[in-house]
Design a protein around this motif. Structure first.
Motif, PDB file in Angstrom:
ATOM      1  N   SER A   1      -5.826   0.126  -7.599  1.00 47.22           N
ATOM      2  CA  SER A   1      -4.384   0.945  -6.818  1.00 47.22           C
ATOM      3  C   SER A   1      -4.403   2.188  -7.264  1.00 47.22           C
ATOM      4  CB  SER A   1      -3.164   0.122  -7.037  1.00 47.22           C
ATOM      5  OG  SER A   1      -3.307  -0.799  -6.322  1.00 47.22           O
ATOM      6  N   GLN A   2      -4.464   2.241  -9.194  1.00 42.19           N
ATOM      7  CA  GLN A   2      -4.540   3.642 -10.253  1.00 42.19           C
ATOM      8  C   GLN A   2      -5.969   4.660  -9.395  1.00 42.19           C
ATOM      9  OE1 GLN A   2      -4.777   3.790 -13.466  1.00 42.19           O
ATOM     10  NE2 GLN A   2      -4.635   5.974 -13.886  1.00 42.19           N
TER      11      GLN A   2
ATOM     12  N   ARG B   1      -5.730   5.122  -4.998  1.00 41.88           N
ATOM     13  CA  ARG B   1      -5.036   6.514  -4.876  1.00 41.88           C
ATOM     14  C   ARG B   1      -5.784   7.456  -5.335  1.00 41.88           C
ATOM     15  NH1 ARG B   1      -1.355   4.227  -6.976  1.00 41.88           N
ATOM     16  NH2 ARG B   1      -1.073   4.997  -8.978  1.00 41.88           N
TER      17      ARG B   1
ATOM     18  N   SER C   1       0.822   5.673   4.103  1.00 37.79           N
ATOM     19  CA  SER C   1       1.664   6.832   4.712  1.00 37.79           C
ATOM     20  C   SER C   1       2.559   6.418   6.183  1.00 37.79           C
ATOM     21  CB  SER C   1       1.982   8.107   4.017  1.00 37.79           C
ATOM     22  OG  SER C   1       0.607   9.273   4.700  1.00 37.79           O
TER      23      SER C   1
ATOM     24  N   TYR D   1       1.391  -0.939  -0.002  1.00 39.56           N
ATOM     25  CA  TYR D   1      -0.235  -0.634   0.118  1.00 39.56           C
ATOM     26  C   TYR D   1       0.582   1.191  -0.787  1.00 39.56           C
ATOM     27  CZ  TYR D   1      -4.235  -3.566   1.706  1.00 39.56           C
ATOM     28  OH  TYR D   1      -5.063  -3.988   1.655  1.00 39.56           O
ATOM     29  N   GLU D   2       1.820   1.605   0.602  1.00 39.27           N
ATOM     30  CA  GLU D   2       2.955   2.781   0.616  1.00 39.27           C
ATOM     31  C   GLU D   2       3.497   2.552  -0.712  1.00 39.27           C
ATOM     32  OE1 GLU D   2       5.537   4.062   4.258  1.00 39.27           O
ATOM     33  OE2 GLU D   2       4.596   2.134   5.212  1.00 39.27           O
ATOM     34  N   ASP D   3       4.178   1.093  -0.912  1.00 38.43           N
ATOM     35  CA  ASP D   3       4.889   1.762  -2.651  1.00 38.43           C
ATOM     36  C   ASP D   3       3.832   2.524  -3.334  1.00 38.43           C
ATOM     37  OD1 ASP D   3       6.890   0.395  -1.111  1.00 38.43           O
ATOM     38  OD2 ASP D   3       6.998  -1.764  -2.289  1.00 38.43           O
ATOM     39  N   GLN D   4       2.452   1.694  -3.694  1.00 38.37           N
ATOM     40  CA  GLN D   4       1.053   2.272  -4.249  1.00 38.37           C
ATOM     41  C   GLN D   4       1.199   3.530  -3.717  1.00 38.37           C
ATOM     42  OE1 GLN D   4       0.201   0.730  -7.644  1.00 38.37           O
ATOM     43  NE2 GLN D   4       2.483  -0.902  -6.468  1.00 38.37           N
ATOM     44  N   GLY D   5       1.389   4.442  -3.146  1.00 32.20           N
ATOM     45  CA  GLY D   5       0.847   5.501  -2.819  1.00 32.20           C
ATOM     46  C   GLY D   5      -0.261   5.608  -1.956  1.00 32.20           C
TER      47      GLY D   5
END
Length: 127
Positions: free
Chosen positions: A59-60, A63, A27, A20-24
């Motif tokens: 994910s996009q 986000r 945080s 989840y962090e890698d995908q933004g």
């Protein structure tokens, strides 16, 4: 809270939280020892992210959705985003309809009410 605590609080693996962090999508702050530190709102956010994944959103889009959940969402962006989410929902409805039609055909075949296209005569299999 640290990543293990967030994992236990949400039932989400630490691997997923890192993803989840890698995908933004999530945080954290880093402590001097390199450990991730999450705020209390992270539990709500991870739960929301998981709900959106289960709904079939990539994910996009997730986000892009997250800023729209803020107390003061960005103007204009959220309206366009809702249109994208509706498209995903409509595509899921189309896929559901196709699956229902296929299931109905299989049911008809299994009950002997229909044979697959191009195959004449009786069924030769026993059930």
């Amino acid at each position: 809270m640290r990543i293990g605590e967030l994992s236990r609080a949400t039932g989400t693996s630490t691997r997923s939280l890192r993803y989840y962090e890698d995908q933004g999508l999530l945080s954290s702050d880093r402590r001097s020892n390199g450990y991730r530190e999450y705020g209390e709102e992270a539990v709500r956010q991870v739960t929301f992210i998981q709900d959106l994944y289960r709904a079939g959103l990539p994910s996009q889009i997730i986000r892009d959705i997250l800023p729209c959940t803020a107390p003061t969402p960005p103007e204009g962006e959220c309206t366009q985003l809702l249109a994208r989410v509706r498209q995903v929902r409509d595509e899921l409805a189309r896929q559901e309809q196709q699956i229902a039609q296929r299931r109905e055909m299989l049911d008809r075949y299994l009950t002997g009410a229909a044979t697959p296209a191009g195959i004449g005569g009786q069924r030769h299999c026993s059930t």
